[in-house]
Each structure stands twice: as C-alpha cells, then as structure tokens.
Write a protein that holds these residues in place. Structure first.
Motif, PDB file in Angstrom:
ATOM      1  N   ALA A   4       5.292  -5.042   3.247  1.00 50.56           N
ATOM      2  CA  ALA A   4       4.422  -3.878   3.305  1.00 50.56           C
ATOM      3  C   ALA A   4       5.157  -2.772   4.058  1.00 50.56           C
ATOM      4  N   PHE A   5       5.071  -1.553   3.533  1.00 46.30           N
ATOM      5  CA  PHE A   5       5.689  -0.409   4.214  1.00 46.30           C
ATOM      6  C   PHE A   5       4.600   0.643   4.413  1.00 46.30           C
ATOM      7  N   ILE A   6       4.307   0.920   5.677  1.00 46.36           N
ATOM      8  CA  ILE A   6       3.217   1.832   6.032  1.00 46.36           C
ATOM      9  C   ILE A   6       3.801   3.055   6.727  1.00 46.36           C
ATOM     10  N   GLY A   7       3.610   4.223   6.121  1.00 49.27           N
ATOM     11  CA  GLY A   7       4.156   5.467   6.660  1.00 49.27           C
ATOM     12  C   GLY A   7       5.322   5.940   5.819  1.00 49.27           C
ATOM     13  N   LEU A   8       5.053   6.822   4.858  1.00 48.39           N
ATOM     14  CA  LEU A   8       6.053   7.198   3.859  1.00 48.39           C
ATOM     15  C   LEU A   8       6.437   8.665   3.971  1.00 48.39           C
TER      16      LEU A   8
END
Length: 292
Positions: A4-8
């Motif tokens: 999961a990657f949060i903050g793009l």
C-alpha cells in the motif's frame, strides 16, 4: 509483494511508480483525485479509501506532509493493516512525532521504520533517492530491499527517529551551503568573473560542494539544475523552510547552537514571504543578487 502506498504527492507518485516497475502490486491512496489518476496511469491499483488500501498487504509506505498527518494516518493504519505488515514512513517530520508513531506501531504489533528521503522529485522519478532509516534492525532488514527499488542509497541511522534526525541535519547543512554558494556566485559576478569560469574553478577547488556541482544555482554550468528551468522544483523553497523549521525546533529542544541554521531559516522564510515558496530553493540566488 503487495504494497500500500499512501500519499502520492510530487515525491510519492514517482516512488510508487518505481515499485510498480519493480514488479510489486501497489495499492495507492491519496485524497487528490488528480494524484490518484496519475498513480493508476503509472500502473498502481487505485484504492477508494485508506482502509481498502491496507487490505491484505505485506507493507505500507507513507509520504505525508507533516507530523500531524503521519500520526492521524497511522492511527487508522494500525486498525486496518494485516498483523505483522511492515510500516515505512518516508515523510519528513519532527523526531518526537516519528518516535511517537513508532511506539504506537510497536504496541500494536507492527514492525516500523522512519525513512525520510533526499534527492528531490528528480530522484523520486529516477529511483535514485537516499533513504535515512530509523528503527529496529529486523524492521530495517525487511525494508531495505523495498527501499532499494526506489533509491540508490539506503542507510540505517539507528533507532526510531534517527532517520528523521539525519534528514533534518542534512537539510540544514544543504540550506547553508546553498546560500553560501549563491553568495559566492553573486560576489564573483560583481568582480566580473563569468559564472562558468567561477564554476570551473570552485568545482575543482576547496569550495567544491553538492549545491555547486550537482545543483548549481545559476543557469549554464549544470544543465539538469532547476536554474536552467526557470527555477522550477526540484525541491521547493517552502519545503526547505519546513525542514529548517523542524531543525530549529530540534535545536531548541536540545539546546544546540545553530547560528548559521537560524540565519538560513530566516532567509528562506523571507524568500517564501516574497512570493517564491513554490520555486526551487536554489532561487535564493535571485534574492541574493537583488540584495533584498
């Protein structure tokens, strides 16, 4: 690996894209619709919520604006992430908040490291970032191979918060050397030295530094520097001011004497207040040329 990657934002989008290129299934989440659209275009799986982003993943990476955002997001992450999932925070925040969220994660049973980065937007896109990591050895060993797919240098600085400490000290030094480099070019110009001539000399002499040779604040000598792109970041002056503010906060808390750091903070605060917050931090060159 499912990540999961949060903050793009400007940094996170490039980092997430490189994880996709490395073969990971990246579930991305951001409050910005434009950022989400870009992430999906780059091959990420768009998640409708933070909770959905965390479902059935093995690692969660965050790139967020400040300490309050990190604390808020991780209060939700530890409620929804699979037990034992690796937590990696790449944000640049104050040391106390980094240690607080690390303790929160540990109590909830999650291995975690703080891993702020250096290298700017260009490095995020190119996968050449430097990661400064703080946290337990076991968590770092799990995180290292993931971070190496987004950067060229990964260093374990110590316990929780050590990565943030290293980042704040590094960026204070960068701000100071950038200002000194700008002053030297401004003086050289008044002494009728051409920029290229001064660069050729200083880059091979005792004044050599990264702000000069890799990020030259005047157009010409380093074609890839923001100075050759109308000072478009890069690394925005507002972000440098944020990092200097965190450094000054840490200096006050530890009774450290940082006279040049304090002056750098004042100069970048003035630059941002003059309407140049969105331009690259090397735009300091123009302020020094004007003498105001």
């Amino acid at each position: 690996m499912k990540i999961a990657f949060i903050g793009l934002g400007h940094m996170g989008s490039g980092m997430a894209a490189n994880l996709v290129k490395a073969g990971h299934a990246v579930r991305a989440f951001d409050l910005s619709e434009a950022a989400m659209a870009q992430a999906v275009s780059d091959g990420c799986i768009g998640a409708p919520s933070l909770e959905k982003a965390c479902e059935a993943v093995e690692a969660i990476i965050t790139m967020l604006p400040g300490g309050q955002h990190v604390l808020s997001v991780y209060s939700q992450v530890v409620e929804h992430a699979p037990k034992g999932a690796l937590l990696i925070d790449g944000s640049t925040i104050d040391v106390d908040s980094a240690r607080q969220v690390a303790t929160q994660a540990q109590v909830a049973g999650y291995p975690m490291i703080d891993a702020p980065v250096s290298g700017g937007v260009t490095g995020a896109k190119a996968g050449t970032l430097t990661f400064m990591c703080g946290g337990p050895d076991a968590a770092y060993e799990r995180a290292e191979p993931i971070l190496k797919q987004m950067g060229k240098t990964v260093i374990h600085a110590g316990a929780a918060g050590a990565g943030q400490a290293a980042k704040l000290c590094n960026n204070m030094l960068l701000a100071i050397t950038m200002i000194g480099t700008c002053e030297a070019f401004a003086l050289a110009e008044k002494l009728d030295l051409k920029d290229q001539v001064f660069f050729d000399i200083a880059s091979k002499a005792s004044g050599q530094n990264w702000a000069l040779t890799s990020y030259c604040p005047v157009p010409g000598p380093v074609p890839t520097s923001p100075a050759n792109n109308d000072y478009q970041p890069g690394f925005a002056a507002a972000l440098m001011l944020k990092d200097l503010g965190l450094a000054m906060q840490a200096a006050a808390q530890t009774n450290a004497d940082t006279p040049l750091g304090s002056r750098a903070h004042a100069l970048y605060e003035a630059l941002c207040n003059q309407g140049h917050a969105a331009q690259d931090f090397s735009y300091m060159m123009e302020r020094i040329r004007r003498g105001a």
